[in-house]
Design an enzyme around this catalytic site. Structure first.
Site, PDB file in Angstrom:
ATOM      1  N   CYS A 216       0.567 -12.149  -0.936  1.00 54.46           N
ATOM      2  CA  CYS A 216      -0.257 -10.999  -0.544  1.00 54.46           C
ATOM      3  C   CYS A 216      -1.610 -11.412   0.021  1.00 54.46           C
ATOM      4  O   CYS A 216      -2.206 -10.675   0.799  1.00 54.46           O
ATOM      5  CB  CYS A 216      -0.434 -10.043  -1.719  1.00 54.46           C
ATOM      6  SG  CYS A 216      -1.203 -10.800  -3.173  1.00 54.46           S
TER       7      CYS A 216
ATOM      8  N   GLU B  82      -2.903  -3.647  -7.100  1.00 56.95           N
ATOM      9  CA  GLU B  82      -3.100  -4.863  -6.306  1.00 56.95           C
ATOM     10  C   GLU B  82      -2.156  -4.766  -5.125  1.00 56.95           C
ATOM     11  O   GLU B  82      -0.944  -4.954  -5.256  1.00 56.95           O
ATOM     12  CB  GLU B  82      -2.810  -6.105  -7.150  1.00 56.95           C
ATOM     13  CG  GLU B  82      -3.860  -6.358  -8.209  1.00 56.95           C
ATOM     14  CD  GLU B  82      -3.748  -7.732  -8.836  1.00 56.95           C
ATOM     15  OE1 GLU B  82      -2.849  -8.502  -8.425  1.00 56.95           O
ATOM     16  OE2 GLU B  82      -4.556  -8.038  -9.722  1.00 56.95           O
TER      17      GLU B  82
ATOM     18  N   GLY C 150       2.027   1.772  -3.407  1.00 57.80           N
ATOM     19  CA  GLY C 150       0.835   2.019  -4.209  1.00 57.80           C
ATOM     20  C   GLY C 150       0.438   3.488  -4.199  1.00 57.80           C
ATOM     21  O   GLY C 150      -0.005   4.040  -5.224  1.00 57.80           O
TER      22      GLY C 150
ATOM     23  N   PRO D 263       0.811  -1.221   0.000  1.00 56.16           N
ATOM     24  CA  PRO D 263       0.000   0.000   0.000  1.00 56.16           C
ATOM     25  C   PRO D 263       0.844   1.272   0.000  1.00 56.16           C
ATOM     26  O   PRO D 263       0.478   2.255  -0.646  1.00 56.16           O
ATOM     27  CB  PRO D 263      -0.811  -0.133   1.298  1.00 56.16           C
ATOM     28  CG  PRO D 263      -0.908  -1.603   1.530  1.00 56.16           C
ATOM     29  CD  PRO D 263       0.415  -2.155   1.069  1.00 56.16           C
TER      30      PRO D 263
END
Length: 477
Positions: free
Chosen positions: A253, A219, A202, A199
């Protein structure tokens, strides 16, 4: 050519990106047969070079060959075959109905490629997570540049070889290198960016995409819980949790990050988890380190990160129920089960992404649901119970990218299901038709007849008749 530094790779990125932009325009009218031919070329290369794929992935973190076959090769080849089978249907124009207010017109949805795509792949499943998105990009008619992970150099080099032996660089290209290469690529106005990773990274990808208003598929990950109800089949749940958690040495993940177990079955679950580890990774009782079926941590840096999480938890009161042995020489981290967890421990605040499984108890389903909802939305949620009411309640009252009842990680292999996260665990969906849509623009097309239409009476000036028609629209439609 060998691209080793940003200095010598930068002008090549500029050149290939420009070539791909031109090729993307040509690809707008590409047929299903042309796209399927591109996919078949990838499939043929994989079949011919299966042993090279195994050796490359094994060299990066000693992943067992059967695990490579299942989680790296099969995932990609099955995605290709499924896409080829359904591509004609996906590309077909989709007619939509005509409302009364649009009488005389007809409309449909036309699927066109977004254009140029950037795929930034992670290291944990380096083959699968680089080529899976490429399948969707080619199916949608996009050109693509892949940036594989620098942490799995053998697999990254193999992916580059696959692409260079299979495609022209104006269609697909690969750039290896460190973070600065990814940063350079992110300065380009790609039409779509597909990123798999954490994250934190991301958010960086999304900021870069915002500069060009590029669409994104992110993702990500997070702390995916497994909830074991008092009515669960404990042995069955334990075996599935152990497999989902410790496949790829926990570097998955969608692995169960922690287990919430009803206090009434905690002890039974702990024993079942321990027995499942022995059954899968130490059946001869020689130690998991001797197992040929257990992978390693990708590098020393990540081994030390996970080792720190374990040490921090122990200092703050956690107990090791099973495992805990680490060998830095081999990047080996034994499957480890922890009890006595508390929220101030770092291991309960960040995604573990390694072979440590915290066990937390709850007294009732309200407590378990509240615990999950207090954390960022996870990529996956797993519920184990024979009671369908409990499963339905768990899935309804929590939010997650995906959910599986009485199993773990299996939904990733289901071609009909969208795969992806929600909020902190991701944006957008992938796999099968959903992957095709991620790289496609769903263009709305309306064709109007010439002359009198249903809308012309609404043109100015708004006389008495026009106002009556508008009043009727407001009342009846």
């Amino acid at each position: 050519m060998e691209f080793q530094t940003l200095e010598n790779i930068s002008p090549v990125i500029d050149q290939i990106f420009e070539a791909q932009q031109k090729q993307a325009v040509k690809m707008r009218n590409s047929s299903a047969s042309h796209r399927k031919a591109l996919l078949n070329k990838m499939l043929d290369w994989i079949k011919t070079n299966k042993e090279d794929i195994r050796r490359a992935v094994y060299a990066d973190f000693k992943k067992p060959y059967p695990e490579i076959d299942i989680s790296e090769i099969f995932v990609v080849t099955s995605e290709i075959k499924y896409t080829i089978k359904h591509l004609d249907e996906w590309m077909r124009i989709k007619k939509v109905g005509t409302p009364m207010t649009m009488l005389g017109s007809n409309a449909y949805i036309q699927y066109e490629p977004k254009g140029t795509a950037l795929i930034i792949a992670p290291w944990n499943y380096p083959f699968n997570l680089a080529l899976g998105p490429l399948v969707s990009a080619l199916a949608a008619g996009c050109t693509a540049i892949i940036k594989p992970s620098e942490m799995t150099p053998h697999t990254s080099a193999l992916i580059r070889r696959l692409v260079e032996e299979t495609y022209d660089q104006s269609q697909v290209a690969v750039f290896e290198g460190e973070v600065d290469v990814a940063q350079k690529l992110l300065t380009k106005p790609f039409d779509h960016i597909f990123f798999t990773g954490s994250p934190g990274v991301g958010k960086i990808i999304m900021k870069a995409a915002a500069e060009h208003l590029s669409s994104v598929t992110l993702e990500l990950g997070g702390k995916s819980p497994a909830v074991v109800d008092a009515k669960a089949d404990i042995q069955d749940a334990a075996e599935k949790i152990i497999y989902g958690k410790f496949v790829n040495c926990g570097q998955t993940c969608i692995a169960p990050d922690y287990v919430l177990v009803h206090i009434a079955v905690k002890d039974a679950l702990l024993e079942a988890l321990k027995n499942a580890i022995h059954k899968m990774y130490d059946p001869a009782d020689k130690g998991v380190e001797k197992s040929k079926d257990y992978a390693r941590i990708v590098n020393l840096k990540h081994l030390k990160r996970i080792k720190h999480l374990l040490a921090d938890a122990e200092i703050k009161g956690a107990q090791i129920f099973f495992g805990g042995y680490v060998s830095e020489e081999d990047n080996f981290f034994e499957p480890t089960i922890l009890t006595g967890l508390s929220e101030e421990m770092e291991i309960m605040q960040e995604e573990i992404f390694g072979p440590i499984l915290p066990i937390i108890t709850y007294a009732n389903m309200e407590e378990a649901i509240r615990y999950i909802n207090l954390k960022p939305k996870p990529l996956a949620l797993y519920g184990f119970s024979k009671d369908q009411y409990i499963i339905n309640r768990l899935f309804t009252e929590t939010s997650s990218g995906g959910a599986v009842a009485n199993d773990c990680v299996l939904h990733f292999l289901h071609h009909e299901l969208p795969f992806g996260g929600v909020n902190n665990s991701g944006i957008g969906k992938a796999h099968g038709h959903h992957g095709f849509l991620a790289f496609s623009n769903e263009k709305a097309v309306l064709k109007q007849r010439i002359g009198l239409t249903a809308s012309k009476p609404l043109f100015p000036p708004y006389g008495i008749a026009g106002k009556k028609i508008i009043d009727s629209l407001l009342k009846w439609f």
